[in-house]
Scaffold this motif. Structure first.
Motif, mmCIF file in Angstrom:
data_model
loop_
_atom_site.group_PDB
_atom_site.id
_atom_site.type_symbol
_atom_site.label_atom_id
_atom_site.label_comp_id
_atom_site.label_asym_id
_atom_site.label_seq_id
_atom_site.Cartn_x
_atom_site.Cartn_y
_atom_site.Cartn_z
ATOM 1 N N LEU A 63 137.712 96.027 -50.873
ATOM 2 C CA LEU A 63 139.116 95.663 -50.692
ATOM 3 C C LEU A 63 139.681 94.854 -51.851
ATOM 4 N N ASP A 64 138.848 94.472 -52.802
ATOM 5 C CA ASP A 64 139.335 93.666 -53.930
ATOM 6 C C ASP A 64 138.649 94.129 -55.199
ATOM 7 N N ARG A 65 139.128 93.637 -56.329
ATOM 8 C CA ARG A 65 138.561 94.004 -57.626
ATOM 9 C C ARG A 65 137.334 93.180 -57.986
ATOM 10 N N ALA A 66 137.069 92.114 -57.264
ATOM 11 C CA ALA A 66 135.946 91.235 -57.587
ATOM 12 C C ALA A 66 134.649 91.663 -56.914
ATOM 13 N N GLY A 67 134.699 92.632 -56.025
ATOM 14 C CA GLY A 67 133.502 93.059 -55.319
ATOM 15 C C GLY A 67 132.999 92.020 -54.342
ATOM 16 N N ARG A 68 133.937 91.363 -53.685
ATOM 17 C CA ARG A 68 133.584 90.303 -52.736
ATOM 18 C C ARG A 68 133.844 90.714 -51.287
ATOM 19 N N MET A 69 134.991 91.348 -51.026
ATOM 20 C CA MET A 69 135.393 91.697 -49.667
ATOM 21 C C MET A 69 135.026 93.151 -49.395
ATOM 22 N N LEU A 70 134.076 93.363 -48.494
ATOM 23 C CA LEU A 70 133.555 94.677 -48.179
ATOM 24 C C LEU A 70 133.918 95.042 -46.745
ATOM 25 N N ALA A 71 134.578 96.176 -46.559
ATOM 26 C CA ALA A 71 134.930 96.656 -45.219
ATOM 27 C C ALA A 71 133.859 97.618 -44.731
ATOM 28 N N LEU A 72 133.403 97.412 -43.487
ATOM 29 C CA LEU A 72 132.392 98.260 -42.869
ATOM 30 C C LEU A 72 132.869 98.695 -41.496
ATOM 31 N N ASP A 73 132.473 99.883 -41.095
ATOM 32 C CA ASP A 73 132.779 100.374 -39.750
ATOM 33 C C ASP A 73 131.617 99.985 -38.838
ATOM 34 N N ARG A 74 131.899 99.132 -37.860
ATOM 35 C CA ARG A 74 130.834 98.538 -37.039
ATOM 36 C C ARG A 74 130.935 99.008 -35.590
ATOM 37 N N THR A 75 129.805 99.494 -35.073
ATOM 38 C CA THR A 75 129.676 99.824 -33.659
ATOM 39 C C THR A 75 128.875 98.721 -32.996
ATOM 40 N N PRO A 76 129.404 98.048 -31.968
ATOM 41 C CA PRO A 76 128.706 96.915 -31.354
ATOM 42 C C PRO A 76 127.351 97.317 -30.775
ATOM 43 N N PRO A 77 126.465 96.341 -30.602
ATOM 44 C CA PRO A 77 125.150 96.649 -30.020
ATOM 45 C C PRO A 77 125.234 97.274 -28.639
ATOM 46 N N ASP A 78 126.305 96.962 -27.878
ATOM 47 C CA ASP A 78 126.427 97.520 -26.530
ATOM 48 C C ASP A 78 127.033 98.921 -26.527
ATOM 49 N N GLY A 79 127.302 99.467 -27.728
ATOM 50 C CA GLY A 79 127.826 100.819 -27.820
ATOM 51 C C GLY A 79 129.313 100.936 -27.605
ATOM 52 N N GLY A 80 130.076 99.898 -27.787
ATOM 53 C CA GLY A 80 131.527 99.936 -27.634
ATOM 54 C C GLY A 80 132.183 100.725 -28.749
ATOM 55 N N PRO A 81 133.515 100.730 -28.782
ATOM 56 C CA PRO A 81 134.225 101.500 -29.810
ATOM 57 C C PRO A 81 133.972 100.961 -31.212
ATOM 58 N N THR A 82 133.972 101.864 -32.171
ATOM 59 C CA THR A 82 133.761 101.496 -33.573
ATOM 60 C C THR A 82 135.044 100.887 -34.141
ATOM 61 N N LYS A 83 134.925 99.733 -34.784
ATOM 62 C CA LYS A 83 136.052 99.047 -35.421
ATOM 63 C C LYS A 83 135.648 98.631 -36.833
ATOM 64 N N THR A 84 136.603 98.587 -37.736
ATOM 65 C CA THR A 84 136.327 98.145 -39.096
ATOM 66 C C THR A 84 136.393 96.629 -39.181
ATOM 67 N N VAL A 85 135.384 96.047 -39.814
ATOM 68 C CA VAL A 85 135.342 94.607 -40.043
ATOM 69 C C VAL A 85 135.215 94.364 -41.545
ATOM 70 N N VAL A 86 135.501 93.128 -41.951
ATOM 71 C CA VAL A 86 135.385 92.725 -43.350
ATOM 72 C C VAL A 86 134.262 91.710 -43.482
ATOM 73 N N VAL A 87 133.398 91.939 -44.463
ATOM 74 C CA VAL A 87 132.293 91.029 -44.749
ATOM 75 C C VAL A 87 132.588 90.337 -46.071
ATOM 76 N N ASP A 88 132.615 89.013 -46.049
ATOM 77 C CA ASP A 88 132.836 88.221 -47.258
ATOM 78 C C ASP A 88 131.476 87.908 -47.861
ATOM 79 N N LEU A 89 131.125 88.596 -48.943
ATOM 80 C CA LEU A 89 129.804 88.445 -49.532
ATOM 81 C C LEU A 89 129.640 87.127 -50.275
ATOM 82 N N ALA A 90 130.734 86.439 -50.556
ATOM 83 C CA ALA A 90 130.651 85.153 -51.254
ATOM 84 C C ALA A 90 130.549 83.981 -50.290
ATOM 85 N N ARG A 91 130.646 84.250 -48.985
ATOM 86 C CA ARG A 91 130.585 83.170 -47.999
ATOM 87 C C ARG A 91 129.504 83.443 -46.968
ATOM 88 N N GLY A 92 128.366 83.890 -47.457
ATOM 89 C CA GLY A 92 127.226 84.088 -46.593
ATOM 90 C C GLY A 92 127.372 85.221 -45.611
#
Length: 425
Positions: free
Chosen positions: A167-196
């Motif tokens: 989502l950015d030019r710095a390669g920090r904000m990564l969007a992933l499509d996540r399906t919960p462990p309980d098998g709920g609907p898939t939603k896109t989340v953002v992972v901030d790789l610079a903040r653990g």
């Protein structure tokens, strides 16, 4: 060269969809693929930023397996990912005169039978590489090249994740499509790789819908989305704008006869997402061809792909030329230049795929909420949720004074860590 493309493995709605025919760096300077010679696979690097494209073979001591992945870096080296008995090894390949040099980087163990690991799309900076590992009910993001101690695990998420969009030019904000462990609907989340590996929600169109992000362009904020929100049980292509209070739209023109997957967005169109050209791969009984679509144009232009096109691969220039890598028996390495028809928007009635929504209330903290609680039905039709960046514990961008200063309803401020596109209340 200013070509850029952001791709995702989930372009077909399949969490482990096939990779494109070759992989390019985000700046378009290099590409890499597994080439076939006399029945044997070997890595090949393409140089694309010179007067003419050319290929350099990088064969190892033995042929590569079909599951091997390659990815170019902007310094000309090629990352190779090999799998053997649940052990994923990574090395950097580079030409050394008549031979191939190889620098081992380490390995990641995934012994479980259902565990999977694959490379994420090239990082925008071009000097690092990342991988996504799914093991049981959790997912890990690994940095596998470009760091002091690679491979290094950067984030661990509950649930099964797929896709991968920067989502950015710095390669920090990564969007992933996540399906919960309980098998709920898939939603896109953002992972901030610079903040653990801090996780924030990104897409929540409807409570029970499966919402995936396919492509994103940081310049314009244009997002390409696949969701079954407008037609439960049937995925449709839609688009939205990062940081906007405008709704997600699902144009009728993107309901094509065959499977379609966007693979490149025209860069350099700052704050003009409606004018961005989007290239789509369209598959049919007669083969694959190219579709070109712009949000403002409201139609898809169908173009023939060059012979030997490396399917799913392409780059836009800033001035709207589509570059398509191809290889044939007589041409080992080439790039076709395609100039699509210019945009010609015409007055149209309101798109039936557009779902208007009220603006977020001023002075209220926005948070993800179920659609049924967020918005009331009007005329027997449930309204849908806009894409809007929400700063935690702050007034949503686009409301109050911010909305008054932007007639387009788009926030000009780039996303910052800890923000998310959510169903704003």
């Amino acid at each position: 060269m200013t070509d850029r493309a952001f791709t995702t493995a989930a372009a077909e709605g399949n969490e482990w969809a096939p990779r494109p025919g070759c992989v390019t760096t985000a700046d378009g300077s290099y590409a890499a693929r597994l080439a076939l010679d006399d029945g044997s696979l070997y890595p090949e690097r393409w140089t694309l930023d010179g007067p003419e494209p050319y290929a350099v073979p990088l064969p190892g001591n033995q042929p590569e397996e079909p599951g091997t992945e390659v990815q170019p870096l902007t310094d000309g080296r090629v990352l190779i990912h090999r799998v053997a008995a649940g052990r994923h090894t990574f090395s950097l390949l580079y030409p050394t005169g008549p031979g191939t040099g190889e620098l081992p980087l380490g390995s990641v163990e995934c012994p479980a039978e259902d565990a999977r690991l694959r490379l994420l799309p090239p990082a925008p900076t071009g000097d690092r590489a990342f991988a996504l590992a799914v093991d049981g009910g959790s997912t890990a993001v690994w940095q596998v090249a470009g760091g002091p101690g690679v491979p290094e695990r950067l984030a661990q998420l509950p649930g099964r994740c797929s896709g991968g969009v920067w989502l950015d030019r710095a390669g920090r904000m990564l969007a992933l499509d996540r399906t919960p462990p309980d098998g709920g609907p898939t939603k896109t989340v953002v992972v901030d790789l610079a903040r653990g590996g801090e996780v924030s929600p990104l897409l929540q169109i409807a409570d029970a819908s499966h919402d995936r992000l396919l492509l994103a362009d940081p310049d314009s904020g244009l997002l390409l989305i696949r969701s079954d929100a407008p037609s439960p049980g049937q995925d449709r292509l839609g688009w939205g704008v990062l940081g906007s209070t405008l709704p997600v739209r699902f144009p009728e023109c993107l309901r094509l006869d065959g499977p379609a997957a966007p693979f490149a967005i025209q860069p350099g169109q700052a704050l003009m997402p409606e004018s961005c050209a989007v290239a789509l791969r369209i598959d049919g009984a007669a083969g694959s061809w190219i579709g070109v679509w712009r949000p403002a144009d409201r139609r898809v232009h169908h173009l023939a792909a060059p012979e030997g096109w490396l399917k799913g691969t392409g780059l836009w220039t800033r001035d709207g030329v589509l570059r398509l890598p191809y290889a044939t028996r007589t041409v080992r390495c080439a790039v076709a230049r395609v100039v699509p028809p210019a945009a010609a928007p015409a007055p149209q009635p309101e798109d039936p795929g557009r779902w208007p929504v009220p603006k977020p209330a001023v002075g209220r903290t926005s948070r993800p909420v179920p659609l049924q609680q967020a918005l009331a039905p009007r005329g027997g039709r449930t309204e849908r949720t806009p894409l809007v960046w929400v700063r935690k514990k702050q007034t949503p961008v686009g409301s109050g004074n911010g909305a008054a200063g932007n007639a387009e309803g788009r926030g000009a401020t780039p996303p910052v860590p800890g923000t998310a596109v959510v169903a704003a209340r």
